[in-house]
Design an enzyme around this catalytic site. Structure first.
Site, PDB file in Angstrom:
ATOM      1  N   ILE A  74      33.341  51.980  -5.965  1.00 46.24           N
ATOM      2  CA  ILE A  74      33.089  51.273  -7.168  1.00 46.24           C
ATOM      3  C   ILE A  74      34.124  50.710  -7.750  1.00 46.24           C
ATOM      4  O   ILE A  74      34.673  51.343  -8.386  1.00 46.24           O
ATOM      5  CB  ILE A  74      32.764  51.685  -8.185  1.00 46.24           C
ATOM      6  CG1 ILE A  74      30.995  52.625  -7.610  1.00 46.24           C
ATOM      7  CG2 ILE A  74      31.311  50.661  -9.053  1.00 46.24           C
ATOM      8  CD1 ILE A  74      29.719  53.882  -8.414  1.00 46.24           C
ATOM      9  N   ASP A 114      35.312  10.335 -31.110  1.00 47.05           N
ATOM     10  CA  ASP A 114      35.606  11.703 -28.673  1.00 47.05           C
ATOM     11  C   ASP A 114      34.914  13.016 -28.995  1.00 47.05           C
ATOM     12  O   ASP A 114      34.689  13.025 -27.722  1.00 47.05           O
ATOM     13  CB  ASP A 114      36.648  11.223 -28.717  1.00 47.05           C
ATOM     14  CG  ASP A 114      37.525   9.549 -28.610  1.00 47.05           C
ATOM     15  OD1 ASP A 114      36.925   8.545 -28.503  1.00 47.05           O
ATOM     16  OD2 ASP A 114      38.838   9.819 -28.238  1.00 47.05           O
ATOM     17  N   THR A 128      46.907  52.487  -3.567  1.00 47.95           N
ATOM     18  CA  THR A 128      46.799  50.899  -2.190  1.00 47.95           C
ATOM     19  C   THR A 128      46.479  50.683  -2.811  1.00 47.95           C
ATOM     20  O   THR A 128      46.393  48.934  -2.339  1.00 47.95           O
ATOM     21  CB  THR A 128      46.366  52.042  -1.400  1.00 47.95           C
ATOM     22  OG1 THR A 128      47.025  53.605  -1.009  1.00 47.95           O
ATOM     23  CG2 THR A 128      46.644  50.863  -0.281  1.00 47.95           C
ATOM     24  N   ASP A 129      44.968  50.534  -4.142  1.00 42.76           N
ATOM     25  CA  ASP A 129      44.468  49.602  -3.920  1.00 42.76           C
ATOM     26  C   ASP A 129      44.944  49.132  -5.019  1.00 42.76           C
ATOM     27  O   ASP A 129      44.696  47.409  -5.265  1.00 42.76           O
ATOM     28  CB  ASP A 129      42.401  50.037  -4.985  1.00 42.76           C
ATOM     29  CG  ASP A 129      41.970  50.527  -3.789  1.00 42.76           C
ATOM     30  OD1 ASP A 129      42.981  49.855  -1.781  1.00 42.76           O
ATOM     31  OD2 ASP A 129      41.125  50.989  -2.884  1.00 42.76           O
ATOM     32  N   GLU A 187      37.019  52.165   3.345  1.00 42.43           N
ATOM     33  CA  GLU A 187      36.523  53.177   2.791  1.00 42.43           C
ATOM     34  C   GLU A 187      35.561  53.807   3.262  1.00 42.43           C
ATOM     35  O   GLU A 187      35.342  55.981   3.281  1.00 42.43           O
ATOM     36  CB  GLU A 187      37.178  54.257   1.208  1.00 42.43           C
ATOM     37  CG  GLU A 187      39.070  54.196   1.069  1.00 42.43           C
ATOM     38  CD  GLU A 187      38.912  53.250   0.424  1.00 42.43           C
ATOM     39  OE1 GLU A 187      38.655  53.432  -1.492  1.00 42.43           O
ATOM     40  OE2 GLU A 187      39.861  52.049  -0.328  1.00 42.43           O
ATOM     41  N   ASP A 198      42.268   8.805 -21.783  1.00 44.34           N
ATOM     42  CA  ASP A 198      42.911   7.582 -22.298  1.00 44.34           C
ATOM     43  C   ASP A 198      44.118   7.158 -21.761  1.00 44.34           C
ATOM     44  O   ASP A 198      44.969   8.176 -20.847  1.00 44.34           O
ATOM     45  CB  ASP A 198      43.522   8.424 -23.713  1.00 44.34           C
ATOM     46  CG  ASP A 198      42.165   8.268 -24.979  1.00 44.34           C
ATOM     47  OD1 ASP A 198      40.892   8.387 -24.411  1.00 44.34           O
ATOM     48  OD2 ASP A 198      42.133   9.046 -25.264  1.00 44.34           O
ATOM     49  N   VAL A 211      33.347  56.964  -6.738  1.00 44.24           N
ATOM     50  CA  VAL A 211      34.241  56.465  -7.704  1.00 44.24           C
ATOM     51  C   VAL A 211      35.250  55.238  -7.016  1.00 44.24           C
ATOM     52  O   VAL A 211      35.521  54.534  -7.316  1.00 44.24           O
ATOM     53  CB  VAL A 211      35.551  57.303  -8.375  1.00 44.24           C
ATOM     54  CG1 VAL A 211      36.655  57.162  -9.225  1.00 44.24           C
ATOM     55  CG2 VAL A 211      34.312  58.317  -9.125  1.00 44.24           C
ATOM     56  N   ASN A 265      42.376  55.394  -3.809  1.00 44.15           N
ATOM     57  CA  ASN A 265      41.705  54.076  -4.893  1.00 44.15           C
ATOM     58  C   ASN A 265      42.264  53.800  -5.659  1.00 44.15           C
ATOM     59  O   ASN A 265      42.986  52.837  -6.241  1.00 44.15           O
ATOM     60  CB  ASN A 265      40.473  55.143  -5.682  1.00 44.15           C
ATOM     61  CG  ASN A 265      40.000  53.720  -7.117  1.00 44.15           C
ATOM     62  OD1 ASN A 265      38.976  52.784  -6.275  1.00 44.15           O
ATOM     63  ND2 ASN A 265      40.056  54.082  -7.506  1.00 44.15           N
ATOM     64  N   ASN A 303      37.394  48.768   0.470  1.00 48.81           N
ATOM     65  CA  ASN A 303      36.395  49.827  -0.067  1.00 48.81           C
ATOM     66  C   ASN A 303      35.295  50.340   0.736  1.00 48.81           C
ATOM     67  O   ASN A 303      34.598  51.186   1.287  1.00 48.81           O
ATOM     68  CB  ASN A 303      35.588  49.462  -1.440  1.00 48.81           C
ATOM     69  CG  ASN A 303      36.250  49.404  -2.763  1.00 48.81           C
ATOM     70  OD1 ASN A 303      37.641  49.904  -2.836  1.00 48.81           O
ATOM     71  ND2 ASN A 303      36.075  48.850  -3.667  1.00 48.81           N
TER      72      ASN A 303
END
Ligand code: ATP
Length: 892
Positions: A282, A638, A731-732, A703, A326, A279, A728, A700
């Site tokens: 991913i 245009d 901190t992430d 870890e 233009d 978990v 997860n 990851n």
């Protein structure tokens, strides 16, 4: 009776409106309340509850929940409840991120939603098409989409393309007379305009007879729900990467579990640890963070006056290598003032500022009375008549409603004491051939009070000179001799080389009994009267924006319908035209084949006197040379070029609906400098996404590796499941979001555009992820080994130390991710969100370690002060080791 069968007056009466005053704001509000917004109903949206539950439908999360349930049944209540709590918090975070992304995307849609021009309280106003009510009067011109179903009451060569309703792609010529056919089809109702159909030519006014779902379009609305893809190439690439990462993470997890079990670890514990690891490893939150980063970037762009209509453009912007812009209004201010007038060899000058109608006329620097000179008088009067603009006074300021070129002609006439409404008493306009950029002229048919009939044309001088066979010289009409023609050219070049925009005026008398004219018949065999030259000063910020683009490896090309010499003079002032670049005119461009153009296109920086159709050719040639092209435009013609360009840009103020719909970016202020800001932001957003992808993946990798190495070395688990899940979540998650808000690195506009084909891991990112991740794993493992020392009683303490080392190593590493170069290349405290995220993660870590009530939940023990030295030392290694190698290389 149906509206198409009625006379216009009856429609007005039935709907209780007035063709001169329109609706009052008050009545409009009442009707809006009663009948609702003028919009088509959209399909059902996903409910909030559904969105929340969809956060848990991911396979690994379900496995984790099942595993937790089992551990709960086995009596591990604390673990089970804590894990479920973390999963739910994670679910909430995901939910809020997705909601935010969804909301900002719909806010964007709202911003780029169409506007219409409606008559309210006697004044033509731009309003959101949503607010249109039955009884409103709408005005439209070529390139507009009609905002509601209307009964036409005024048409000037109005043609509307109704294929969305009828399938017939040829435009229908409209008129105002009642249609008496029995039960006519949509295609037969020539006096009606329908919501969503497109004006391809001319202009007109109509009374709204149906809005929202009560329009012809509303009746088939279900069929036309547009499902335009809003995912970007990067998002799709990350999605694919995500799938690969899932497989890799699962394989590694299985490996960790298998080795652990073989080494004699408890099966149940290994299973829970394995699932938690999967978990955590991913990156399921990646797509949502990417969307948030993209939409936050898009919001920053809105503040800088650029609206992204299609999300993929955000990425493509960072790759742009050429901007085709233009001239009028984008590079220049589009605030025109006539300063020179030429007729039959005589030149006058006019002074005054902006649209304020005060100024004097001079001939050879001597003040004159303009009405005393017949040729000058005719120039000014015809310039005012063949005109659709209006000058309005608001407090002490004069503002213009309409085309600034025409506004300038009005003001010049007003300075001489003329007034358009009194001219309209003397001359009655019976027909109009509106201006278009391909013909480059506009004409009217007028009757004077004595019954004589004239055609008055104004337009590009070289075009007008070509269709004139006589000229007004010394008050007399004379055959245009070669010498006179050369004189005209000289005068045009003289004005144009002063960067003045030039408009010529011509006329012819026609038989009073003649019926309706065809445009080609009308615009030939004219008598050339003279020229008006107007200044249109460059926008002050453009010169430095062009320079900045050049430094960023982006070339600016001016594409204009204006005269070659005028274009050249302005391009030089702005630094677009340099000694090494060339000017090409539309005529030369027409003669070149695609391949011939490709050969020279990179040398040209000004295309002048081109038609909108030429733009497509230029885009294709540049693309074939490998460029990523940004192209601006405003008119209906245009649209193909805007669509074909990698980044199609439409003007927010002067742009037609059709141009806006074809575009992926809209400039709210029509300003070139805004394109540069959007490119800068586009580059930054991409870099920010790289930053957090790098951070998340390195974390990851760290870890997974710490667990894998421990199992291989027959060590106990260095982290317990709940600790892995906590890392997860806290901190992430937070620091990654903060990286998405980072400011650009200094050199963001000093390097060449990114290659659109480059993968996310290019430019050394893959190596950074692996090397940093590997080191994070190793130092965490070392911290664990040093504290564990083979003593099972020390296990919980060693796990706490490993946990602290992992968290700290990641929180230090996050500063490294801010720069492509090194942690030492930027001020580490430059991103206040990041500093905040890191401090809160640190505090939460300390709470988990030192706060007694939560210690049993997280299986932690208080860390001794003396061990912090080791933890800090080890966790600094992954970032600083590689940082110092950068410093060493730099000092060499
Ligand atoms: P850009 O393409 O950079 O916006 P532009 O506004 O000069 O430049 P067009 O609008 O295609 O390009 O105009 C081409 C020429 O047609 C102008 O140089 C001018 O001489 C003439 N022109 C422009 N506006 C009008 C008008 N309203 N009526 C008659 N002639 C016009």
């Amino acid at each position: 009776m149906k509206y198409h069968e009625m006379e216009a007056r009856e429609v007005e009466e039935t709907l209780n409106t007035d063709r001169h005053e329109g609706m009052s704001e008050e009545d409009a509000k009442k009707r809006l309340k009663q009948f609702g917004y003028n919009e088509l109903e959209e399909g059902e949206k996903q409910s909030a509850l559904l969105l929340f539950f969809s956060q848990f439908k991911d396979f690994m999360t379900l496995v984790l929940l099942a595993a937790t349930l089992i551990s709960g049944l086995l009596g591990e209540y604390i673990d089970a409840i804590a894990i479920i709590a973390i999963v739910v918090i994670n679910g909430f975070l995901g939910f809020f991120q997705e909601r935010k992304a969804e909301k900002s995307l719909s806010a964007l849609k709202e911003l780029s939603s169409p506007q219409v021009i409606a008559l309210r309280d006697g004044e033509w106003k731009k309003i959101s098409s949503k607010e249109v009510v039955v009884g409103d009067l709408l005005k439209f011109t070529s390139g507009d989409r009609i905002g509601a179903d209307v009964r036409l009451i005024e048409c000037n060569n109005l043609e509307i393309e109704e294929s969305a309703l009828t399938g017939e792609s040829l435009p229908v010529q409209k008129s105002v007379s009642p249609v008496k056919t029995d039960d006519p089809g949509i295609g037969d109702m020539e006096n009606m305009g329908f919501m969503g159909t497109m004006v391809t030519r001319g202009n007109g006014i109509g009374i709204v007879i149906g809005t929202g779902m009560k329009t012809a379009m509303g009746q088939i609305a279900d069929l036309i729900q547009n499902a335009e893809s809003m995912t970007t190439p990067l998002q799709r690439r990350l999605e694919q990467l995500g799938k690969i990462l899932i497989v890799v993470a699962l394989l590694l997890t299985v490996l960790v579990v298998a080795i652990g079990v073989l080494q004699g670890q408890e099966l149940y514990m290994m299973f829970l640890a394995g699932v938690s690891l999967a978990v955590a490893a991913i990156p399921e939150g990646l797509p949502a963070i990417v969307t948030v980063a993209l939409s936050l970037g898009v919001q920053r762009m809105i503040k800088q006056k650029a609206i992204v209509r299609k999300l993929p453009a955000v990425e493509t912007l960072g790759c742009a290598s050429v901007i085709c812009s233009d001239k009028t209004g984008t590079l220049t201010q589009n605030k025109m003032t006539v300063t020179h007038i030429w007729s039959g060899g005589t030149e006058w000058t006019v002074d005054g500022i902006g649209y304020t109608p005060n100024g004097e006329f001079y001939k050879r620097e001597k003040k004159i009375e303009p009405k005393s000179d017949k040729a000058l008088q005719q120039m000014l009067m015809f310039g005012m008549l063949c005109n659709n603009a209006e000058i309005k006074q608001k407090e002490s300021e004069y503002i213009i409603d309409g085309d600034p070129t025409e506004g300038a002609l009005l003001v010049a006439g007003m300075k001489a004491g003329y007034n358009r409404s009194s001219l309209l008493h003397q001359f009655q306009i019976t027909e109009e051939f509106p201006f278009d950029s391909t013909r480059k002229m506009m004409s009217i048919v007028v009757n004077d009070q004595t019954g004589r009939r004239f055609i008055v044309t104004k337009g590009a001088p070289d075009v007008l000179a070509n269709i004139s066979d006589t000229i007004l010289w010394n008050g007399k009409r004379q055959i245009m001799s070669k010498e006179m023609s050369a004189n005209i050219n000289e005068a045009i070049n003289d004005l144009a080389s002063q960067a003045l925009r030039t408009i010529a005026i011509g006329y012819k008398e026609v038989s009073a009994g003649a019926g309706k004219f065809d445009e080609k018949e009308a615009e030939k065999n004219l008598t050339f009267i003279g020229l008006q030259g107007m200044i249109d000063p460059p926008r002050t910020e453009v010169k430095s924006a062009v320079k900045e683009c050049k430094e960023a490896g982006i070339k600016t090309i001016m594409i204009t319908g204006d005269h070659v010499v005028t274009a050249q003079a302005i391009a030089k002032q702005l630094g677009i035209l340099t000694k090494s670049s060339k000017v090409m005119d539309g005529r030369t461009l027409s003669t070149l084949g695609t391949e011939e153009l490709e050969e020279v296109v990179e040398d040209v920086s000004v295309f002048a006197r081109v038609s909108p159709e030429h733009k497509l050719k230029i885009v294709k040639a540049l693309q074939n040379r490998g460029h990523i092209v940004a192209m601006t435009g405003d008119g209906i013609n245009d649209a193909p070029a805007i669509k074909a360009a990698d980044i199609g840009i439409a003007m927010g103020i002067t742009g037609t609906d059709v141009a806006k719909e074809a575009s992926s970016l809209i400039l709210l202020d029509d300003n070139f400098a805004t394109i540069k800001s959007a490119i800068k932001e586009g580059r930054n957003i991409y870099e920010n996404i790289r930053k957090f992808v790098r951070y998340l993946l390195a974390s990851n990798v760290g870890e997974i590796l710490v667990m894998l190495f421990a199992m291989i070395m027959a060590l106990p688990l260095p982290l317990v499941p709940i600790q892995i899940l906590w890392v997860n979540l806290v901190t992430d998650g937070l620091p990654a979001m903060a990286l998405g808000l980072d400011r650009p690195e200094e050199n963001v506009m000093k390097r060449s555009p990114r290659n659109p084909k480059e993968g996310i891991f290019s430019r050394g990112l893959g190596w950074k992820v692996v090397s940093r991740g590997f080191l994070i794993g190793i130092v965490t493992l070392l911290a664990f080994i040093f504290s564990y020392q083979g003593n099972p009683e020390q296990l919980a303490y060693a796990q706490t130390v490993a946990f602290a080392t992992l968290v700290l190593a990641q929180l230090i590493h996050v500063f490294d991710c801010r720069s492509e170069k090194s942690v030492f290349a930027r001020n580490p405290f430059g991103n206040k969100y990041l500093v905040g995220a890191v401090i809160s993660s640190l505090l939460l870590m300390l709470a988990v370690i030192y706060w007694e009530p939560v210690q049993p939940i997280f299986h932690t023990l208080p860390i001794k002060a003396s061990d912090w030295l080791m933890i800090i030392g080890l966790s600094s290694v992954p970032t600083f080791l590689l940082g110092f190698t950068y410093l060493a290389r730099k000092t060499k």
